[in-house]
Design a protein around this motif. Structure first.
Motif, mmCIF file in Angstrom:
data_model
loop_
_atom_site.group_PDB
_atom_site.id
_atom_site.type_symbol
_atom_site.label_atom_id
_atom_site.label_comp_id
_atom_site.label_asym_id
_atom_site.label_seq_id
_atom_site.Cartn_x
_atom_site.Cartn_y
_atom_site.Cartn_z
ATOM 1 N N MET A 1 0.652 -0.956 0.208
ATOM 2 C CA MET A 1 0.185 -0.012 0.085
ATOM 3 C C MET A 1 0.812 1.284 0.005
ATOM 4 O O MET A 1 1.915 1.329 0.878
ATOM 5 C CB MET A 1 -0.945 -0.066 1.195
ATOM 6 N N PRO A 2 0.632 2.254 -0.892
ATOM 7 C CA PRO A 2 1.483 3.468 -0.852
ATOM 8 C C PRO A 2 1.208 4.393 0.271
ATOM 9 O O PRO A 2 0.237 4.217 0.971
ATOM 10 C CB PRO A 2 0.670 4.338 -1.949
ATOM 11 N N THR A 3 2.272 5.114 0.572
ATOM 12 C CA THR A 3 2.314 5.982 1.776
ATOM 13 C C THR A 3 1.902 7.173 1.679
ATOM 14 O O THR A 3 2.448 7.661 0.344
ATOM 15 C CB THR A 3 3.885 5.986 2.335
ATOM 16 N N TYR A 4 1.131 7.831 2.233
ATOM 17 C CA TYR A 4 0.578 9.188 1.948
ATOM 18 C C TYR A 4 0.774 10.221 3.043
ATOM 19 O O TYR A 4 0.801 9.776 4.284
ATOM 20 C CB TYR A 4 -1.023 9.302 1.628
ATOM 21 N N LEU A 5 0.663 11.356 2.801
ATOM 22 C CA LEU A 5 0.889 12.372 4.006
ATOM 23 C C LEU A 5 -0.207 13.267 3.692
ATOM 24 O O LEU A 5 -0.583 13.790 2.913
ATOM 25 C CB LEU A 5 2.324 13.405 3.764
ATOM 26 N N ALA A 6 -0.930 13.830 4.788
ATOM 27 C CA ALA A 6 -1.929 14.637 5.144
ATOM 28 C C ALA A 6 -1.870 15.800 5.739
ATOM 29 O O ALA A 6 -1.215 15.689 6.843
ATOM 30 C CB ALA A 6 -3.301 13.806 5.488
ATOM 31 N N PHE A 7 -2.002 17.079 5.334
ATOM 32 C CA PHE A 7 -1.835 18.271 6.217
ATOM 33 C C PHE A 7 -3.309 18.651 6.140
ATOM 34 O O PHE A 7 -3.926 19.153 4.983
ATOM 35 C CB PHE A 7 -0.947 19.020 5.215
ATOM 36 N N LEU A 8 -3.658 19.089 7.486
ATOM 37 C CA LEU A 8 -4.941 19.757 7.643
ATOM 38 C C LEU A 8 -4.926 21.199 7.814
ATOM 39 O O LEU A 8 -3.921 21.584 8.553
ATOM 40 C CB LEU A 8 -5.657 19.077 8.922
ATOM 41 N N ARG A 9 -5.712 22.091 7.261
ATOM 42 C CA ARG A 9 -5.427 23.430 7.289
ATOM 43 C C ARG A 9 -6.381 23.839 8.718
ATOM 44 O O ARG A 9 -7.415 23.666 8.718
ATOM 45 C CB ARG A 9 -6.315 24.050 6.010
ATOM 46 N N ALA A 10 -5.452 24.719 9.322
ATOM 47 C CA ALA A 10 -6.411 25.602 10.457
ATOM 48 C C ALA A 10 -6.736 24.679 11.393
ATOM 49 O O ALA A 10 -7.869 24.863 12.172
ATOM 50 C CB ALA A 10 -7.282 26.585 9.873
ATOM 51 N N VAL A 11 -6.058 23.405 11.702
ATOM 52 C CA VAL A 11 -6.404 22.662 12.728
ATOM 53 C C VAL A 11 -5.701 23.006 14.212
ATOM 54 O O VAL A 11 -4.491 23.039 13.982
ATOM 55 C CB VAL A 11 -6.350 21.082 12.452
ATOM 56 N N ASN A 12 -5.998 23.335 15.247
ATOM 57 C CA ASN A 12 -5.517 23.582 16.481
ATOM 58 C C ASN A 12 -4.559 24.949 16.564
ATOM 59 O O ASN A 12 -3.579 25.034 16.884
ATOM 60 C CB ASN A 12 -4.557 22.557 16.935
ATOM 61 N N VAL A 13 -5.148 25.840 15.330
ATOM 62 C CA VAL A 13 -4.474 27.066 15.337
ATOM 63 C C VAL A 13 -5.425 28.156 15.740
ATOM 64 O O VAL A 13 -6.473 28.105 15.391
ATOM 65 C CB VAL A 13 -4.035 27.219 13.787
ATOM 66 N N GLY A 14 -4.809 28.939 16.661
ATOM 67 C CA GLY A 14 -5.760 30.351 16.936
ATOM 68 C C GLY A 14 -7.193 29.861 17.638
ATOM 69 O O GLY A 14 -7.804 30.581 17.596
ATOM 70 N N GLY A 15 -7.207 28.904 18.326
ATOM 71 C CA GLY A 15 -8.436 28.337 19.013
ATOM 72 C C GLY A 15 -9.656 27.726 17.846
ATOM 73 O O GLY A 15 -10.619 27.556 18.474
ATOM 74 N N THR A 16 -9.004 27.497 16.685
ATOM 75 C CA THR A 16 -9.977 26.751 15.966
ATOM 76 C C THR A 16 -9.660 25.637 15.466
ATOM 77 O O THR A 16 -8.437 25.339 15.598
ATOM 78 C CB THR A 16 -9.966 27.804 14.678
#
Length: 181
Positions: A1-16
């Motif tokens: 199975m291929p390896t992937y990287l996920a980046f979530l936008r605006a998670v745990n930043v500035g209280g949001t």
């Protein structure tokens, strides 16, 4: 199975977008993704998945996050090879070596045009420098990111795409994590 990287936008930043990384890891696993590992508290995930596309994974995760977690955010997915390529194309090797916390790698939903990159460069009010390659932008913040006027909103406006960014230290740590998954 291929390896992937996920980046979530605006998670745990500035209280949001509050989401513990333990909960995020459990949720990814419940979705049938394998070997899930997280890094730091800002929405960085490395995992393995069956044959699919990054775009399908992004859509699936974004839809499920709203439905199952009540979290409306943007997911940016890269394969391990794409991430290694992004690091290899860094046009600012001196910044990566001497001030990696002042170099950001922005992950973009779509590749900007040369005109869009020029527009962003023209909008810079400080000493920051920007270059782009494929669906990534490289930004040097010589005076630090915290006080810079070159914000994510400005970047998204001029490049006409959604984005999230990680400093070079985090970018390298994600590559190392992907290499061991």
């Amino acid at each position: 199975m291929p390896t992937y990287l996920a980046f979530l936008r605006a998670v745990n930043v500035g209280g949001t977008g509050k989401l513990s990384m333990a909960d995020l890891k459990t949720w990814f696993t419940q979705l049938g993704l394998a070997d899930v590992r997280t890094l730091l508290q800002s929405g960085n995930v490395v995992f393995r998945a069956g044959r699919t596309t990054a775009e399908n994974l992004e859509q699936r995760l974004e839809t499920a996050a709203v439905k199952e977690l009540g979290l409306s955010t943007t997911f940016f997915i890269r394969t391990a090879d794409e991430w290694a390529d992004a690091l290899a194309h860094n046009p600012f090797p001196a910044a990566a070596e001497n001030a990696p916390s002042h170099l950001a790698l922005a992950v973009l939903k779509s590749a900007p045009t040369a005109a869009q990159v020029q527009s962003l460069q023209a909008a810079i009010k400080g000493r920051e420098q920007v270059r782009a390659h494929d669906r990534h932008a490289y930004i040097v913040y010589p005076d630090g990111m915290g006080t810079s006027k070159l914000t994510l909103a400005v970047i998204e406006q001029h490049l006409a795409t959604r984005a999230t960014a990680r400093n070079w230290n985090t970018a390298r740590k994600m590559a190392a994590l992907a290499a061991t998954t």
